[in-house]
Design a protein around this motif. Structure first.
Motif, PDB file in Angstrom:
ATOM      1  N   ALA A  60       0.805  -1.220   0.000  1.00  0.00           N
ATOM      2  CA  ALA A  60       0.000   0.000   0.000  1.00  0.00           C
ATOM      3  C   ALA A  60       0.833   1.264   0.000  1.00  0.00           C
ATOM      4  CB  ALA A  60      -0.936  -0.001   1.215  1.00  0.00           C
ATOM      5  N   VAL A  61       2.101   1.196   0.425  1.00  0.00           N
ATOM      6  CA  VAL A  61       2.926   2.410   0.475  1.00  0.00           C
ATOM      7  C   VAL A  61       3.728   2.630  -0.808  1.00  0.00           C
ATOM      8  CG1 VAL A  61       3.096   2.434   2.987  1.00  0.00           C
ATOM      9  CG2 VAL A  61       4.801   1.165   1.648  1.00  0.00           C
ATOM     10  N   MET A  62       3.607   1.729  -1.767  1.00  0.00           N
ATOM     11  CA  MET A  62       4.391   1.890  -2.992  1.00  0.00           C
ATOM     12  C   MET A  62       4.092   3.200  -3.729  1.00  0.00           C
ATOM     13  SD  MET A  62       6.885   0.582  -4.600  1.00  0.00           S
ATOM     14  CE  MET A  62       6.980  -1.154  -4.133  1.00  0.00           C
ATOM     15  N   PRO A  63       2.818   3.659  -3.828  1.00  0.00           N
ATOM     16  CA  PRO A  63       2.586   4.944  -4.498  1.00  0.00           C
ATOM     17  C   PRO A  63       3.318   6.105  -3.852  1.00  0.00           C
ATOM     18  CG  PRO A  63       0.528   3.738  -4.315  1.00  0.00           C
ATOM     19  CD  PRO A  63       1.538   2.980  -3.499  1.00  0.00           C
ATOM     20  N   MET A  64       3.576   6.035  -2.550  1.00  0.00           N
ATOM     21  CA  MET A  64       4.273   7.108  -1.856  1.00  0.00           C
ATOM     22  C   MET A  64       5.783   6.955  -1.909  1.00  0.00           C
ATOM     23  SD  MET A  64       2.176   9.360  -0.548  1.00  0.00           S
ATOM     24  CE  MET A  64       3.036  10.123   0.823  1.00  0.00           C
ATOM     25  N   LEU A  65       6.286   5.751  -2.148  1.00  0.00           N
ATOM     26  CA  LEU A  65       7.725   5.499  -2.063  1.00  0.00           C
ATOM     27  C   LEU A  65       8.340   4.976  -3.357  1.00  0.00           C
ATOM     28  CD1 LEU A  65       7.855   3.808   1.479  1.00  0.00           C
ATOM     29  CD2 LEU A  65       8.336   6.184   0.903  1.00  0.00           C
ATOM     30  N   GLY A  66       7.503   4.558  -4.310  1.00  0.00           N
ATOM     31  CA  GLY A  66       8.038   4.014  -5.550  1.00  0.00           C
ATOM     32  C   GLY A  66       8.744   5.072  -6.386  1.00  0.00           C
ATOM     33  N   ALA A  85     -10.042  12.558  -5.329  1.00  0.00           N
ATOM     34  CA  ALA A  85     -10.187  11.130  -5.030  1.00  0.00           C
ATOM     35  C   ALA A  85      -8.856  10.409  -5.201  1.00  0.00           C
ATOM     36  CB  ALA A  85     -11.252  10.508  -5.932  1.00  0.00           C
ATOM     37  N   ALA A  86      -8.117  10.752  -6.246  1.00  0.00           N
ATOM     38  CA  ALA A  86      -6.844  10.083  -6.507  1.00  0.00           C
ATOM     39  C   ALA A  86      -5.804  10.421  -5.449  1.00  0.00           C
ATOM     40  CB  ALA A  86      -6.334  10.473  -7.892  1.00  0.00           C
ATOM     41  N   ILE A  87      -5.665  11.696  -5.117  1.00  0.00           N
ATOM     42  CA  ILE A  87      -4.625  12.099  -4.168  1.00  0.00           C
ATOM     43  C   ILE A  87      -4.953  11.633  -2.758  1.00  0.00           C
ATOM     44  CG2 ILE A  87      -3.562  14.106  -3.065  1.00  0.00           C
ATOM     45  CD1 ILE A  87      -3.440  15.444  -5.726  1.00  0.00           C
ATOM     46  N   THR A  88      -6.223  11.672  -2.368  1.00  0.00           N
ATOM     47  CA  THR A  88      -6.610  11.162  -1.055  1.00  0.00           C
ATOM     48  C   THR A  88      -6.285   9.682  -0.953  1.00  0.00           C
ATOM     49  OG1 THR A  88      -8.369  12.800  -0.871  1.00  0.00           O
ATOM     50  CG2 THR A  88      -8.507  10.893   0.576  1.00  0.00           C
ATOM     51  N   PRO A 139      -3.676  -2.311  -0.556  1.00  0.00           N
ATOM     52  CA  PRO A 139      -2.948  -2.315  -1.830  1.00  0.00           C
ATOM     53  C   PRO A 139      -3.862  -2.057  -3.028  1.00  0.00           C
ATOM     54  CG  PRO A 139      -2.184  -4.113  -0.451  1.00  0.00           C
ATOM     55  CD  PRO A 139      -3.379  -3.508   0.250  1.00  0.00           C
ATOM     56  N   GLU A 140      -5.077  -2.607  -2.986  1.00  0.00           N
ATOM     57  CA  GLU A 140      -6.010  -2.436  -4.107  1.00  0.00           C
ATOM     58  C   GLU A 140      -6.425  -0.966  -4.245  1.00  0.00           C
ATOM     59  OE1 GLU A 140      -5.726  -6.456  -2.772  1.00  0.00           O
ATOM     60  OE2 GLU A 140      -6.387  -4.666  -1.660  1.00  0.00           O
ATOM     61  N   GLU A 141      -6.745  -0.323  -3.115  1.00  0.00           N
ATOM     62  CA  GLU A 141      -7.138   1.083  -3.153  1.00  0.00           C
ATOM     63  C   GLU A 141      -5.971   1.968  -3.583  1.00  0.00           C
ATOM     64  OE1 GLU A 141     -10.539   0.830   0.359  1.00  0.00           O
ATOM     65  OE2 GLU A 141      -8.625   1.810   0.736  1.00  0.00           O
ATOM     66  N   ALA A 142      -4.768   1.635  -3.116  1.00  0.00           N
ATOM     67  CA  ALA A 142      -3.591   2.413  -3.500  1.00  0.00           C
ATOM     68  C   ALA A 142      -3.336   2.303  -5.002  1.00  0.00           C
ATOM     69  CB  ALA A 142      -2.369   1.937  -2.719  1.00  0.00           C
ATOM     70  N   ALA A 143      -3.469   1.090  -5.549  1.00  0.00           N
ATOM     71  CA  ALA A 143      -3.255   0.897  -6.981  1.00  0.00           C
ATOM     72  C   ALA A 143      -4.307   1.631  -7.794  1.00  0.00           C
ATOM     73  CB  ALA A 143      -3.270  -0.597  -7.311  1.00  0.00           C
ATOM     74  N   SER A 144      -5.550   1.598  -7.327  1.00  0.00           N
ATOM     75  CA  SER A 144      -6.628   2.296  -8.028  1.00  0.00           C
ATOM     76  C   SER A 144      -6.399   3.800  -8.019  1.00  0.00           C
ATOM     77  CB  SER A 144      -7.971   1.965  -7.367  1.00  0.00           C
ATOM     78  OG  SER A 144      -9.021   2.695  -7.954  1.00  0.00           O
ATOM     79  N   ALA A 145      -5.975   4.335  -6.867  1.00  0.00           N
ATOM     80  CA  ALA A 145      -5.706   5.767  -6.768  1.00  0.00           C
ATOM     81  C   ALA A 145      -4.546   6.166  -7.660  1.00  0.00           C
ATOM     82  CB  ALA A 145      -5.412   6.145  -5.319  1.00  0.00           C
ATOM     83  N   ALA A 157      -5.757   6.293 -11.230  1.00  0.00           N
ATOM     84  CA  ALA A 157      -6.615   7.461 -11.472  1.00  0.00           C
ATOM     85  C   ALA A 157      -5.782   8.735 -11.580  1.00  0.00           C
ATOM     86  CB  ALA A 157      -7.638   7.596 -10.353  1.00  0.00           C
ATOM     87  N   PHE A 158      -4.779   8.850 -10.731  1.00  0.00           N
ATOM     88  CA  PHE A 158      -3.916  10.028 -10.763  1.00  0.00           C
ATOM     89  C   PHE A 158      -3.116  10.062 -12.060  1.00  0.00           C
ATOM     90  CE2 PHE A 158      -0.508  12.528  -8.205  1.00  0.00           C
ATOM     91  CZ  PHE A 158      -1.028  13.719  -8.674  1.00  0.00           C
TER      92      PHE A 158
END
Length: 472
Positions: free
Chosen positions: A122-128, A212-215, A223-229, A232-233
């Protein structure tokens, strides 16, 4: 009773019982004992259970109590930031400054670390890793950062204030007649969203998609919500770049595209991503956290009608004690290093807790002073926030505008009932219910529906002069 800011405080829920007397190995030895397991590699079941989980509701409810426990490990402590993903957290002010200003020992490049954790964490969008100013070092970082700083210099501060006022008025019109509002979704989250959506040149109707994407990226619930966000972003950004490549305008995206550093389309998109992500949700948190302090602290109550303490005072106290990003500034050791009493192995993830470092010696108030040095909310060193003045203009003007129109606004619930959104990174209120005397378009005197300081005709941001190549 022991203050939650003091070393030796009782362990918070979920922490091992031996912490009441300090970690079992003692403060000097505990960090080294855990360091070998506090990167991305999985821990055994017993070690995982002993770590503070930054993403759980208990931490969000009372982070300073957890910081007091973590300080018993020394300047760095092992934490879990997502299921099975661990890191070392810097809680010491001096250690934070040393790390943030040392490009020789520490890198921002997360690509090697990414190979040690599940790709769907779930933290990959913030750290990838991305090709942007946040995840690169040296000359590459400076090339990216210069595009951002040079372009923001073209945003006139007074016009920025006027835009904030117009945006604030639009939002207040939506709930002003009701006499009550949840200021998080109705105001704090919407205002920076609309501002950045506008500054980058997208039509207002794309606002819901962006928020919605940034939140989703910030909350990282699953992980699913993070990937979806993240998806979308990405879609939003690609449409934005496509629009501006077809037709330039007096906006940040056009200035990014025309900058002399000549970034590729992928690099342009990456700089927009990092600028929006670093600007929207943290700004929303800053606005909400400052409002909650003003509306719940007697020292600020008269401020709403012109008291001695100012909005800037409230923002300053928030940035010391409850910064909008409680911890971030991800770094990775370039080599094995003994850092402030803890061995950190090469490639290990280390995060800075701005909140813990800022409050190392106790809560900071206007009466207590700011301690030694400046708060770390903007970070420090080469990767410090590139545009703090713009962020302060937006937050300050937004709060001033709201409290000017709704001069008797107050919390609708006791402060003790406010709840915080679980997150390993941000300090974000789940809701901020407030009540006030309703205002309507037909009432006597100036209202957000009719005031001279917010003209309906929007001027250009500033000149369309090409950004210079000066280094920030």
């Amino acid at each position: 009773m022991t203050s939650p800011y003091e070393p030796g405080a009782a362990p918070p829920p979920g922490c091992p019982a031996h912490a009441q007397g300090g970690p079992a190995a003692g403060p000097a030895q505990a960090p080294a004992q855990h360091a070998a397991a506090a990167g991305g590699t999985p821990l055994d079941q017993g070690e995982q259970h002993s770590l503070v989980k930054l993403y759980e509701p208990e931490f969000a409810a009372d982070p300073h109590r957890y910081y007091a426990y973590l300080r018993q490990y020394g300047a760095l402590a092992p934490v879990e930031i997502a299921a099975g993903v661990t890191a070392m957290l810097v809680t010491d002010y001096r250690a934070a400054l040393d790390l943030l200003n040392d490009e020789t020992t520490w890198s921002k490049d997360s690509r090697a670390w990414m190979q040690t954790v599940p790709p769907d964490t779930a933290v990959m969008p913030m750290l990838g890793w991305r090709p942007n100013a946040l995840f690169n070092d040296g000359e590459v970082h400076r090339r990216y950062r210069q595009v951002i700083t040079d372009s923001f210099r073209l945003v006139d501060p007074q016009e920025l204030r006027n835009r904030v006022r117009r945006t604030a008025d639009t939002l207040i019109q939506r709930f002003g007649a009701t006499g009550e509002a949840d200021l998080v979704p109705a105001y704090a989250q919407q205002l920076p969203l609309l501002m950045f959506n506008n500054l980058f040149g997208m039509p207002d109707e794309y606002g819901d998609q962006l928020i919605a994407a940034i939140t989703g990226l910030m909350d990282c619930a699953t992980p699913e919500e993070a990937a979806s966000a993240d998806a979308a972003f990405t879609a939003y950004i690609m449409e934005l770049v496509g629009r501006k490549k077809a037709e330039r305008g007096p906006d940040l995206t056009s200035w990014f595209l025309d900058h002399p550093n000549a970034l590729s389309d992928e690099e342009i998109a990456a700089q927009i991503v990092v600028t929006m992500a670093a600007g929207n949700e943290p700004l929303a948190n800053l606005i909400a956290n400052a409002l909650s302090r003003m509306l719940s602290d007697d020292r600020y109550y008269s401020t709403l009608s012109g008291g001695a303490l100012t909005v800037q005072d409230a923002i300053n106290e928030v940035m010391w004690n409850d910064p909008p990003m409680g911890q971030y500034s991800a770094h990775y050791a370039r080599r094995d290093v003994f850092f402030h009493g803890t061995w950190v192995r090469k490639g290990q993830l280390v995060l800075i807790s701005y909140a813990a470092a800022n409050t190392q010696f106790g809560e900071v108030t206007l009466d207590s002073g700011s301690g030694s040095g400046a708060h770390l909310t903007w970070a420090s060193g080469p990767h410090a926030c590139p545009v703090p003045r713009h962020a302060l203009v937006i937050a300050t003007t937004a709060i001033e505008r709201l409290t000017a129109w709704l001069s008797d606004i107050e919390l609708a619930v006791p402060k003790s009932e406010l709840r915080w959104r679980p997150s390993s990174f941000q300090r974000a209120l789940a809701a901020l219910p407030a009540r006030f005397t309703p205002i309507t378009p037909d009432q006597a005197g100036a209202t957000p529906w009719d005031n001279s300081s917010s003209p309906s005709t929007r001027p250009d941001l500033t000149s369309t002069e090409r950004p210079s190549a000066s280094v920030s």
